[in-house]
Design a protein around this motif. Structure first.
Motif, short mmCIF file in Angstrom:
data_model
loop_
_atom_site.label_atom_id
_atom_site.label_comp_id
_atom_site.label_asym_id
_atom_site.label_seq_id
_atom_site.Cartn_x
_atom_site.Cartn_y
_atom_site.Cartn_z
N UNK A 142 0.82 -1.21 0.00
CA UNK A 142 0.00 0.00 0.00
C UNK A 142 0.86 1.26 0.00
N UNK A 143 2.01 1.20 0.64
CA UNK A 143 2.86 2.38 0.77
C UNK A 143 3.46 2.85 -0.55
N UNK A 144 3.48 1.98 -1.55
CA UNK A 144 4.09 2.35 -2.84
C UNK A 144 3.10 2.31 -3.99
N UNK A 145 1.90 1.85 -3.73
CA UNK A 145 0.91 1.71 -4.78
C UNK A 145 0.63 3.05 -5.45
N UNK A 146 0.65 3.05 -6.79
CA UNK A 146 0.44 4.29 -7.53
C UNK A 146 1.70 5.07 -7.81
N UNK A 147 2.78 4.72 -7.14
CA UNK A 147 4.06 5.42 -7.34
C UNK A 147 5.13 4.52 -7.95
N UNK A 148 5.10 3.25 -7.61
CA UNK A 148 6.09 2.29 -8.09
C UNK A 148 5.45 1.35 -9.11
N UNK A 149 6.27 0.91 -10.07
CA UNK A 149 5.81 -0.06 -11.05
C UNK A 149 6.86 -1.14 -11.22
N UNK A 150 6.45 -2.38 -11.05
CA UNK A 150 7.34 -3.51 -11.26
C UNK A 150 7.09 -4.07 -12.66
#
Length: 128
Positions: free
Chosen positions: A61-69
């Motif tokens: 949740x802390x990176x959702x929307x900002x990080x992409x794997x």
């Protein structure tokens, strides 16, 4: 399989970095791949994972929307594009590989003990 992570560095708040993880040996397309991070004094925590064919991804949740794997099986590599970085993203980032279990569970692959191989880590520092 040996994993080599790279791409870390120092970036200002709001900046971007792209981490890469190259796999040597093994059949890369058969490995479920994940990224974890560990900040000083804290336990290693899950960041994101991606299935063998990239059909499924999952994020903390802390990176959702900002990080992409993402992954490129032809290049035996997995990537983590990190945007809108925050000081709390500062950590050593590790890529990890899990041998195929023959089934998929987003919960299972959030557990660091369920991965078989780990890279050496790459430092990401976000300045405020």
């Amino acid at each position: 399989v040996q994993l080599q992570a790279s791409g870390g560095g120092l970036v200002q708040t709001g900046g971007s970095l792209r981490l890469s993880c190259a796999a040597l040996g093994g059949t890369f397309s058969s490995y479920f791949m994940g990224w974890f991070r560990q900040a000083p004094g804290k336990e290693r925590e899950f960041v994101a994972h991606i299935s063998w064919s990239s059909a499924s991804t999952y994020y903390a949740d802390s990176v959702k929307g900002r990080f992409t794997i993402s992954r490129d099986n032809a290049k035996n590599s997995v990537y983590l594009q990190m945007n809108s970085l925050k000081p709390e993203d500062t950590a050593v980032y590790y890529c990890a590989a899990a041998q195929s279990r023959g089934w998929y569970s987003s919960t299972y692959y959030q557990g660091r003990s369920n991965y078989d191989y780990w890279g050496q880590g790459t430092q990401v520092t976000v300045s405020s």
